[in-house]
Motif scaffolding. Sequence first.
Motif, mmCIF file in Angstrom:
data_model
loop_
_atom_site.group_PDB
_atom_site.id
_atom_site.type_symbol
_atom_site.label_atom_id
_atom_site.label_comp_id
_atom_site.label_asym_id
_atom_site.label_seq_id
_atom_site.Cartn_x
_atom_site.Cartn_y
_atom_site.Cartn_z
ATOM 1 N N LEU A 31 0.858 -1.186 0.000
ATOM 2 C CA LEU A 31 0.000 0.000 0.000
ATOM 3 C C LEU A 31 0.887 1.225 0.000
ATOM 4 C CD1 LEU A 31 -3.090 0.687 0.402
ATOM 5 C CD2 LEU A 31 -2.532 0.963 2.811
ATOM 6 N N TRP A 32 0.588 2.171 -0.872
ATOM 7 C CA TRP A 32 1.342 3.415 -0.887
ATOM 8 C C TRP A 32 0.450 4.547 -1.362
ATOM 9 C CZ3 TRP A 32 1.600 -0.269 -4.661
ATOM 10 C CH2 TRP A 32 1.503 0.138 -5.986
ATOM 11 N N GLN A 33 0.918 5.786 -1.150
ATOM 12 C CA GLN A 33 0.123 6.952 -1.507
ATOM 13 C C GLN A 33 0.624 7.536 -2.822
ATOM 14 O OE1 GLN A 33 -2.631 8.131 0.299
ATOM 15 N NE2 GLN A 33 -2.925 9.397 -1.531
ATOM 16 N N TRP A 52 0.133 -14.444 -9.294
ATOM 17 C CA TRP A 52 -0.702 -13.431 -9.953
ATOM 18 C C TRP A 52 -0.739 -12.191 -9.076
ATOM 19 C CZ3 TRP A 52 -5.412 -12.063 -7.469
ATOM 20 C CH2 TRP A 52 -5.793 -12.910 -6.431
ATOM 21 N N ALA A 53 -1.094 -11.074 -9.672
ATOM 22 C CA ALA A 53 -1.142 -9.823 -8.903
ATOM 23 C C ALA A 53 -2.479 -9.128 -9.153
ATOM 24 C CB ALA A 53 0.002 -8.911 -9.306
ATOM 25 N N TRP A 54 -3.014 -8.541 -8.075
ATOM 26 C CA TRP A 54 -4.238 -7.731 -8.168
ATOM 27 C C TRP A 54 -3.836 -6.330 -7.741
ATOM 28 C CZ3 TRP A 54 -7.539 -4.946 -4.791
ATOM 29 C CH2 TRP A 54 -8.810 -4.657 -5.312
ATOM 30 N N MET A 55 -4.334 -5.334 -8.432
ATOM 31 C CA MET A 55 -3.926 -3.964 -8.088
ATOM 32 C C MET A 55 -5.104 -3.025 -8.212
ATOM 33 S SD MET A 55 -1.542 -3.823 -11.429
ATOM 34 C CE MET A 55 -1.395 -5.597 -11.519
ATOM 35 N N ASP A 60 -8.679 8.821 -3.961
ATOM 36 C CA ASP A 60 -7.822 9.713 -3.155
ATOM 37 C C ASP A 60 -6.331 9.431 -3.360
ATOM 38 O OD1 ASP A 60 -7.285 7.382 -1.794
ATOM 39 O OD2 ASP A 60 -8.264 7.972 0.076
ATOM 40 N N GLY A 61 -5.999 8.526 -4.292
ATOM 41 C CA GLY A 61 -4.595 8.297 -4.630
ATOM 42 C C GLY A 61 -3.958 7.135 -3.891
ATOM 43 N N ARG A 62 -4.731 6.478 -2.988
ATOM 44 C CA ARG A 62 -4.131 5.316 -2.335
ATOM 45 C C ARG A 62 -3.983 4.187 -3.360
ATOM 46 N NH1 ARG A 62 -7.532 4.108 2.527
ATOM 47 N NH2 ARG A 62 -8.849 5.622 1.477
ATOM 48 N N CYS A 63 -2.777 3.659 -3.433
ATOM 49 C CA CYS A 63 -2.482 2.631 -4.435
ATOM 50 C C CYS A 63 -2.240 1.315 -3.719
ATOM 51 C CB CYS A 63 -1.234 3.002 -5.224
ATOM 52 S SG CYS A 63 -1.426 4.547 -6.123
ATOM 53 N N TYR A 64 -2.675 0.254 -4.354
ATOM 54 C CA TYR A 64 -2.669 -1.044 -3.708
ATOM 55 C C TYR A 64 -2.246 -2.084 -4.735
ATOM 56 C CZ TYR A 64 -4.675 -4.893 -1.048
ATOM 57 O OH TYR A 64 -4.860 -6.047 -0.358
ATOM 58 N N ALA A 117 6.386 1.447 -0.299
ATOM 59 C CA ALA A 117 5.093 0.884 0.121
ATOM 60 C C ALA A 117 5.219 0.147 1.443
ATOM 61 C CB ALA A 117 4.596 -0.095 -0.946
ATOM 62 N N THR A 118 4.113 0.143 2.229
ATOM 63 C CA THR A 118 4.100 -0.746 3.391
ATOM 64 C C THR A 118 3.671 -2.120 2.882
ATOM 65 O OG1 THR A 118 1.815 -0.196 3.858
ATOM 66 C CG2 THR A 118 3.462 1.036 5.072
ATOM 67 N N VAL A 119 4.252 -3.157 3.470
ATOM 68 C CA VAL A 119 3.963 -4.512 2.988
ATOM 69 C C VAL A 119 3.422 -5.338 4.145
ATOM 70 C CG1 VAL A 119 4.962 -6.619 2.014
ATOM 71 C CG2 VAL A 119 5.757 -4.382 1.219
#
Length: 434
Positions: free
Chosen positions: A163-165, A182-185, A190-194, A238-240
Amino acid sequence: MPEPRILILGAGPAGAACAIGLRRLGYGVEIVADWRRFDAVEGVSQRVLEGLRHAGLSNALEQAAIPARRRVRWNGVDQQLNEECLLDRRLFDRALRDDLKQAGVEVIEGRVGGVDSDAQGHRVVLDGGQVLHADFLVEARGRQAPLASDRLRGPESVSLLNLWQGAEGEPFSAVESLEDGWAWMARLADGRCYWQISLDVSTSNLPGKARLPEYCAQRRRESALVSELFGADAWQAATVHARSSTAILAGECSGDNWLRVGDAAMAVDPLSGNGIFQSLSSALQAPAVINTLLRRPEHRALARGFHQQRIEQLFLRFARIGRDFYAQEQDKAGQPFWQRRQAWPDLQPIHLPSDYRQLQVQQRPVVRDAFIEPAEVVVSPDQPLGIWHLQGVPLAPLVRGLQAGSTLDQLLAGRSASEQIMLRSWLVAQGYPR
Ligand code: FAD
């Protein structure tokens, strides 16, 4: 009988839906709620929104309805698919508590430390030392619920949530197949990215906890889809958070004075995208099961069987849906991650072909007036738990009549035109000759 004390452990969607269902039946309910220890964004379908509405979780529903564009890059094909809705789990979980309070459920903020149970009741100790007593316990602590045994377990999987801004922008979500997972994103407005990568525990060769952020940053850098969708934002620190995402079916999902619901009963592979849906499904049937266990001891075995069979059937259905989605990835089919998941839990198709001659009328447990009761239902290889009625019209008399030699016209005489069309279409779908 004095009013039973019912205590629910865990206030996720399953615990909340079960609590509100019990309130609707007139029971007093307490729920112990600890906050989730990490942030997450999840994607849900329209079915989940309907489930939340049906469960009376209107505040949670509002938090789940962020429409987002959805990209799928799978088996070398790039697709823009139907919309998915996004939810911010922190806001969603808070909204669940608002729903609970509004419904008159007593929410006890705290973390369960220990549970002692016997046939007389349950003693629950919270981390702060507070002790709670209950006649009936609902285990809804999700994947954190202690598990005495499991009946079925998928390939061991781990998901790393990043998670990052970033900058504000249009919400989107995407899923991408990788050689080893696999990856989900997703991005919220508000710009929070996952970004969440799911890998096989035995083959992933992950570094220690301290080096996970660096490992994940490298994996994000390797993805063309990540840089296309997030742009320069993709390289922010990012926090993991690492969590298990193994599909698990619990061994025993009920006793005479306790029940497991949601992920505590069956946790599905996140690839199926149906976690919240299945957790609501098992929780929505729970109030009638609990009502029967408490008020109709003569039907306890029936009620427990009903709960267990439905959970197992739901689990297998979602496991097979996940398997078929894995199987669509042919480019990487030789890789260990894909090989394992393309053959689990079995090779049985999600739906078995219909064959009218195999329909049988049998006694099965059903929900009637908020109790589990036996009823005559129509069982087929594809619907082993049986179908009781279609929009209020019981099916057993129709099938039994046909099997006894009556004509369809005779059996449908007296039914409205719309009921006749509905019953004929159902029979045709079962393989009945047109
Ligand atoms: P939870 O939502 O886990 O709720 C359990 C509650 O119990 C939590 O509030 C927790 O804090 C609390 N609790 C735990 N321990 C204690 C304790 N000791 N004392 C008190 N309270 C406690 N589903 C989707 O529909 N879409 C997705 O995109 C999606 N993505 C996922 C990604 C990953 C990596 C994983 C693992 C799951 C995903 N899921 C997704 C599944 C979804 O999160 C769950 O199926 C769903 O939240 C289960 O609901 P629940 O109520 O059973 O459990």
